[in-house]
Write an enzyme that holds these catalytic residues in place. Structure first.
Site, PDB file in Angstrom:
ATOM      1  N   ASP A   1       1.162   6.078   5.667  1.00 53.87           N
ATOM      2  CA  ASP A   1       0.417   5.065   5.345  1.00 53.87           C
ATOM      3  C   ASP A   1       1.179   4.489   3.749  1.00 53.87           C
ATOM      4  O   ASP A   1       0.250   3.917   3.041  1.00 53.87           O
ATOM      5  CB  ASP A   1      -0.893   6.115   4.693  1.00 53.87           C
ATOM      6  CG  ASP A   1      -2.034   4.978   4.724  1.00 53.87           C
ATOM      7  OD1 ASP A   1      -1.871   3.806   5.328  1.00 53.87           O
ATOM      8  OD2 ASP A   1      -3.234   5.275   4.367  1.00 53.87           O
TER       9      ASP A   1
ATOM     10  N   GLU B   1      -9.630   3.745   1.660  1.00 49.52           N
ATOM     11  CA  GLU B   1      -9.163   3.977   0.480  1.00 49.52           C
ATOM     12  C   GLU B   1      -8.069   2.908   0.156  1.00 49.52           C
ATOM     13  O   GLU B   1      -7.869   2.747  -1.016  1.00 49.52           O
ATOM     14  CB  GLU B   1      -8.520   5.431   0.117  1.00 49.52           C
ATOM     15  CG  GLU B   1      -7.081   5.561   0.661  1.00 49.52           C
ATOM     16  CD  GLU B   1      -6.870   5.226   2.270  1.00 49.52           C
ATOM     17  OE1 GLU B   1      -8.045   5.422   3.090  1.00 49.52           O
ATOM     18  OE2 GLU B   1      -5.823   5.095   2.660  1.00 49.52           O
TER      19      GLU B   1
ATOM     20  N   LYS C   1       0.767  -0.991   0.052  1.00 45.99           N
ATOM     21  CA  LYS C   1      -0.096  -0.033   0.053  1.00 45.99           C
ATOM     22  C   LYS C   1       0.963   0.938  -0.033  1.00 45.99           C
ATOM     23  O   LYS C   1       1.832   1.392   0.878  1.00 45.99           O
ATOM     24  CB  LYS C   1      -1.147  -0.016   1.363  1.00 45.99           C
ATOM     25  CG  LYS C   1      -1.723   1.180   1.294  1.00 45.99           C
ATOM     26  CD  LYS C   1      -2.817   1.069   2.430  1.00 45.99           C
ATOM     27  CE  LYS C   1      -3.389   2.539   2.695  1.00 45.99           C
ATOM     28  NZ  LYS C   1      -4.550   2.489   3.849  1.00 45.99           N
TER      29      LYS C   1
ATOM     30  N   ASP D   1     -12.295   7.035   3.587  1.00 45.72           N
ATOM     31  CA  ASP D   1     -11.191   6.931   4.552  1.00 45.72           C
ATOM     32  C   ASP D   1     -10.768   5.421   4.070  1.00 45.72           C
ATOM     33  O   ASP D   1      -9.508   4.862   4.497  1.00 45.72           O
ATOM     34  CB  ASP D   1     -11.472   7.092   5.620  1.00 45.72           C
ATOM     35  CG  ASP D   1      -9.916   7.290   6.641  1.00 45.72           C
ATOM     36  OD1 ASP D   1      -8.936   7.290   6.029  1.00 45.72           O
ATOM     37  OD2 ASP D   1     -10.162   7.439   7.825  1.00 45.72           O
TER      38      ASP D   1
ATOM     39  N   ARG E   1      -7.936  -0.219   0.460  1.00 47.17           N
ATOM     40  CA  ARG E   1      -8.465  -1.405  -0.151  1.00 47.17           C
ATOM     41  C   ARG E   1      -8.904  -1.151  -1.670  1.00 47.17           C
ATOM     42  O   ARG E   1      -8.766  -2.036  -2.386  1.00 47.17           O
ATOM     43  CB  ARG E   1      -9.643  -2.054   0.657  1.00 47.17           C
ATOM     44  CG  ARG E   1     -10.666  -1.091   0.664  1.00 47.17           C
ATOM     45  CD  ARG E   1     -11.671  -1.378   1.653  1.00 47.17           C
ATOM     46  NE  ARG E   1     -11.429  -1.237   3.144  1.00 47.17           N
ATOM     47  CZ  ARG E   1     -11.762  -1.256   4.180  1.00 47.17           C
ATOM     48  NH1 ARG E   1     -12.984  -1.976   4.333  1.00 47.17           N
ATOM     49  NH2 ARG E   1     -11.332  -1.026   5.540  1.00 47.17           N
TER      50      ARG E   1
ATOM     51  N   LYS F   1     -10.381  12.429   8.630  1.00 47.94           N
ATOM     52  CA  LYS F   1      -9.911  11.857   9.641  1.00 47.94           C
ATOM     53  C   LYS F   1      -9.960  13.002  10.642  1.00 47.94           C
ATOM     54  O   LYS F   1      -9.573  14.395  10.564  1.00 47.94           O
ATOM     55  CB  LYS F   1      -8.491  11.417   9.740  1.00 47.94           C
ATOM     56  CG  LYS F   1      -8.224  10.100   8.823  1.00 47.94           C
ATOM     57  CD  LYS F   1      -6.817   9.610   9.078  1.00 47.94           C
ATOM     58  CE  LYS F   1      -6.678   8.468   8.068  1.00 47.94           C
ATOM     59  NZ  LYS F   1      -7.213   7.285   8.622  1.00 47.94           N
TER      60      LYS F   1
ATOM     61  N   ASP G   1      -2.599  10.209   3.558  1.00 52.39           N
ATOM     62  CA  ASP G   1      -4.048   9.802   3.940  1.00 52.39           C
ATOM     63  C   ASP G   1      -4.959  10.698   4.762  1.00 52.39           C
ATOM     64  O   ASP G   1      -4.681  10.609   6.102  1.00 52.39           O
ATOM     65  CB  ASP G   1      -4.192   8.524   4.378  1.00 52.39           C
ATOM     66  CG  ASP G   1      -5.626   7.807   4.588  1.00 52.39           C
ATOM     67  OD1 ASP G   1      -6.770   8.504   4.042  1.00 52.39           O
ATOM     68  OD2 ASP G   1      -5.833   6.682   5.253  1.00 52.39           O
TER      69      ASP G   1
HETATM   70  N1  BES Z   1      -4.644   4.264   6.686  1.00 55.91           N
HETATM   71  C1  BES Z   1      -5.788   4.042   7.409  1.00 55.91           C
HETATM   72  C2  BES Z   1      -5.533   3.045   8.512  1.00 55.91           C
HETATM   73  C3  BES Z   1      -4.581   3.264   9.685  1.00 55.91           C
HETATM   74  C4  BES Z   1      -5.016   3.701  10.826  1.00 55.91           C
HETATM   75  C5  BES Z   1      -3.053   3.018   9.648  1.00 55.91           C
HETATM   76  C6  BES Z   1      -4.084   4.143  11.975  1.00 55.91           C
HETATM   77  C7  BES Z   1      -2.311   3.253  10.605  1.00 55.91           C
HETATM   78  C8  BES Z   1      -2.937   3.873  11.712  1.00 55.91           C
HETATM   79  C9  BES Z   1      -6.722   3.598   6.527  1.00 55.91           C
HETATM   80  O1  BES Z   1      -6.852   4.143   5.330  1.00 55.91           O
HETATM   81  C10 BES Z   1      -8.126   3.868   7.056  1.00 55.91           C
HETATM   82  O2  BES Z   1      -8.339   5.008   7.300  1.00 55.91           O
HETATM   83  N2  BES Z   1      -8.958   2.898   7.651  1.00 55.91           N
HETATM   84  C11 BES Z   1     -10.250   3.072   8.319  1.00 55.91           C
HETATM   85  C12 BES Z   1     -11.044   2.088   7.611  1.00 55.91           C
HETATM   86  C13 BES Z   1     -12.491   2.543   8.006  1.00 55.91           C
HETATM   87  C14 BES Z   1     -13.079   3.493   7.268  1.00 55.91           C
HETATM   88  C15 BES Z   1     -13.427   1.187   7.667  1.00 55.91           C
HETATM   89  C16 BES Z   1      -9.921   3.185   9.649  1.00 55.91           C
HETATM   90  O3  BES Z   1      -9.098   2.144  10.139  1.00 55.91           O
HETATM   91  O4  BES Z   1     -10.645   3.591  10.493  1.00 55.91           O
HETATM   92 ZN    ZN Z   2      -4.896   4.683   4.516  1.00 58.96          ZN
HETATM   93 ZN    ZN Z   3      -7.796   5.898   5.176  1.00 64.03          ZN
END
Ligand code: BES
Ligand code: ZN
Ligand code: ZN
Length: 493
Positions: A282, A343, A259, A341, A345, A271, A264
């Site tokens: 990220d 994104e 990834k 968010d 996947r 966020k 992000d």
């Molecule tokens: N990059 C984040 C995941 C992340 C969170 C990495 C904390 C490192 C530390 C990812 O893109 C994300 O935001 N995922 C969301 C998914 C949700 C919206 C289903 C998450 O984990 O909140």
């Molecule tokens: Zn991310």
């Molecule tokens: Zn994200």
């Protein structure tokens, strides 16, 4: 940092790190034994795990600092203990301004001396790592010279030691590549500059690389990847790295996908500030696969590895994708975007499809900072794994037990699948409140066809919120060493 081998001698170093197993508190050096005995008698040192006793003595007209390190019971010792011990020893030497360091390998029945030497080299090189290039006033640290050695080893063992020290150092250098990429801020590291770094590393390590821009991404119909990238003015880059070390079996290709979100923000599903300040990290998955590629190529492993990174930024603008949109993907599946968010996947769906269809990968490992839920479930120490192939997971688990980079499988039961079914498209990009790491993994599973696949969610493990035995606060470089060792194990014999 220079690391070499020395057979046991105390001369000519200004720091002597004497690692001692409990109940075996002697060394071949009589003077040292006398000191140790006095300390033991006065109950100042007993060799218990984590114990450190430092004193300075006169040795051949110079001052020498002796650092006694307790290792605890012999039967409990693991290679990870030696990585930690070496990392801490180097940190101590830096603090005490000691530049010529000797690390003693004790005799341990259950571990090979050359494996201990490799582990200590790894820990020492990483313990010496800093990321201070943006500090305008910093002390120029002197280069530390480390020699690692044991007493009474034969020539054959010495030869093995020298080789394993070299391997330990090269692995650590791959980890440092990943750490540096992760720690670099997003105003400096964005898709184009990430690609440039990868090009530089490909030249130094000896693998091929191709970087595609927007036109090619559109031509390939990587629609999900493109949609994520649209909100940023920075052009997305598809980075493809190829290493063919097994020319006899050209069809056997291990595919690594990282990834590569260089930032992000969450997009319109923005966020909170507190969740955004580390989001330069990220691209930890991309950093890890680049680091692993560099070691695999440098060490000329007999294996074919192709690595793909779909790199972009997830931002807000008049051109960004929005919650509620339905987008396509390279595989042809439609996706209802319910949270911008989620994104990662989306970019990975296209990247894994690309690596199977265009690069002919036969087995796939994707590495991604994918869900905060992985951090909630397993913390910063353990990578969450989703797989469609238990044999493949077993291989990973074995390697991970060896490298000390912990992994844990989460279930991928079909019951969870309904959580990512959309009412109006083939899939939706979030699975609701529960089992976030699993539903994210299952989303990617929809794109890996029948290929053996491992999904490594490194949201917790690629970034450390505090310094550790051989790491700093920031990028950890996980799981570079596990990816390398797995590739090494898969080599054709
Ligand atoms: N990059 C984040 C995941 C992340 C969170 C990495 C904390 C490192 C530390 C990812 O893109 C994300 O935001 N995922 C969301 C998914 C949700 C919206 C289903 C998450 O984990 O909140
Ligand atoms: Zn991310
Ligand atoms: Zn994200």
């Amino acid at each position: 940092m220079k690391v070499g081998f020395k057979s046991m001698t105390c001369a000519e170093v200004d720091a002597l790190v004497v690692n001692l197993v409990e109940n075996k508190l002697t060394t071949p050096n009589e003077a040292l034994n006398k000191s140790i005995k006095m300390l033991v008698d006065r109950e100042l040192f007993a060799g218990k795990e984590g114990e450190v006793y430092t004193f300075t003595r006169e040795n051949n007209e110079t001052l020498q600092t002796v650092i006694l390190v307790g290792l605890g019971k012999e039967e409990n010792l693991s290679l990870e203990d030696f990585r930690k011990v070496a990392g801490n020893a180097i940190k101590k030497c830096i603090e005490l301004k000691l530049n010529k360091v000797f690390l003693r390998i004790p005799e341990v029945k259950t571990l090979e001396a050359s494996e201990i030497a490799k582990a200590m080299t790894y820990g020492a090189v990483l313990g010496n790592y800093t990321f201070d290039k943006y500090k305008t006033s910093k002390k120029e640290a002197k280069e530390i010279e480390v020699s690692i050695g044991a007493h009474g080893v034969n020539d054959e063992t010495v030869e093995e030691m020298v080789k394993s020290i070299q391997e330990g150092r090269e692995i650590a250098e791959g980890v440092i590549i990943a750490r540096n990429l992760v720690n670099e801020p997003s105003n400096v590291l964005y898709p184009e500059t990430l690609a440039n770094e990868a090009i530089k590393i490909s030249k130094e390590s000896g693998f091929d690389i191709e970087v595609f821009g927007l036109d090619k991404i559109k031509e390939l119909k990587m629609e999900a990847f493109y949609e994520v990238s649209k909100g940023s003015e920075k052009e997305p880059k598809l980075i493809v790295m190829r290493y063919f070390g097994n020319k006899d079996n050209k069809e056997d290709i291990l595919g690594l996908v990282g990834k590569g979100l260089t930032y992000d923000s969450g997009g319109y599903s923005i966020k909170p500030t507190a969740g955004m300040d580390t989001m330069k990290s990220d691209m930890g998955g991309a950093a890890a696969v680049i680091g692993a590629m560099s070691i695999i190529a440098k060490r000329k492993l007999k294996i074919n590895v192709v690595t793909v990174i779909a790199s972009c930024e997830n931002l807000i603008s008049g051109n960004a994708y929005k919650p509620g949109e339905i987008i396509g993907s390279m595989a042809g599946k439609t996706i209802e975007v319910l949270n911008t968010d989620a994104e990662g996947r989306l970019t990975l769906a296209d990247a894994v499809h690309y690596i199977i269809e265009k690069e002919n990968a036969k087995e796939i490992i994707d590495v991604a900072t994918l869900t905060g839920a992985a951090l909630v479930a397993l913390g910063e120490t353990t990578t969450a794994v989703i797989t469609n192939n238990s044999e493949f997971y077993k291989e990973l688990k074995e390697v991970s037990d060896y490298t000390g980079e912990k992994v844990w499988e989460l279930p991928a039961f079909d019951d969870y699948k309904k959580l990512i079914k959309s009412d109006i498209a083939d899939l939706k990009n979030i699975g609701g409140k529960f089992a976030g790491t699993i539903t994210a993994g299952l989303f990617i599973k929809e794109f890996v066809q029948d290929k053996p696949w491992l999904h490594l969610d490194i949201a917790g493990t690629s970034w450390s919120s505090s310094k550790s035995d051989y790491g700093i606060k920031g990028g950890t470089g996980a799981p570079v060493s596990t990816l390398y060792e797995l590739a090494k194990k898969k080599q054709s014999k």
